[in-house]
Design an enzyme around this catalytic site. Structure first.
Site, PDB file in Angstrom:
ATOM      1  CD  GLN A  63      -3.134   0.792   0.540  1.00 26.77           C
ATOM      2  OE1 GLN A  63      -3.532  -0.350   0.398  1.00 26.77           O
ATOM      3  NE2 GLN A  63      -3.757   1.818   0.027  1.00 26.77           N
ATOM      4  CG  PHE A  64       1.943   3.657  -3.631  1.00 27.40           C
ATOM      5  CD1 PHE A  64       2.018   5.026  -3.836  1.00 27.40           C
ATOM      6  CD2 PHE A  64       1.011   2.926  -4.354  1.00 27.40           C
ATOM      7  CE1 PHE A  64       1.182   5.651  -4.750  1.00 27.40           C
ATOM      8  CE2 PHE A  64       0.182   3.535  -5.259  1.00 27.40           C
ATOM      9  CZ  PHE A  64       0.263   4.904  -5.461  1.00 27.40           C
ATOM     10  CB  THR A  65      -1.945   5.282  -0.870  1.00 26.72           C
ATOM     11  OG1 THR A  65      -2.563   4.187  -0.201  1.00 26.72           O
ATOM     12  CG2 THR A  65      -2.078   5.119  -2.376  1.00 26.72           C
TER      13      THR A  65
END
Length: 143
Positions: free
Chosen positions: A76-78
């Site tokens: 989950q890069f966000t």
């Protein structure tokens, strides 16, 4: 590294209409990687996820490790979005895929070395994540 960890009754990840990872009662862990993170941090994060004492019992709070519960790990890069200015998030703190993917893989590998049952999403894919949050209990972990 950062993870958002939820105690779940069930969780699943679907890609292109196919379920690629699912668990029953256990932990859903969304994992983000930033610039400068390393293998040691990935291993520490895995241990923290696995040993997090958030499952109630008559003898006190227990961990997924104590109970033999599975973990669903989803990249989950966000989690490293910067939303302090304006309305458009900046992703400059998130590590690029070629740095982040091996570290998310190391979180999974460390959990498995600890004998955890681990399901995963697909790195970089457009995923649909569903979960039934128990409690609700959701925590932000950082190492």
């Amino acid at each position: 590294m950062r993870a958002v960890v939820s105690r779940v009754g069930s969780a699943a990840v679907t890609v292109d209409g196919a379920v690629v990872g699912e668990i029953g009662p256990g932990l859903l862990s969304l994992v983000g990687v930033r610039h400068g993170d390393d293998v040691d941090g990935a291993r520490r994060l895995a241990r923290k996820i696995h040993e997090l004492r958030i499952f109630p019992s008559e003898s006190g709070e227990l961990s997924a490790a104590d109970l033999g519960l599975p973990v669903l790990v989803v990249s989950q890069f966000t989690l490293y979005a910067d939303t302090r200015k304006g309305r458009r998030p900046s992703w400059t703190d998130a590590a690029p895929g070629e740095v982040a993917e091996p570290l998310v893989d190391e979180v999974v590998a460390e959990l498995r070395r600890r004998d955890a049952t681990v399901a995963t999403g697909v790195f970089g894919a457009l995923m649909q994540v569903s979960s039934v949050n128990e409690g609700p209990m959701t925590l932000l972990l950082e190492v």
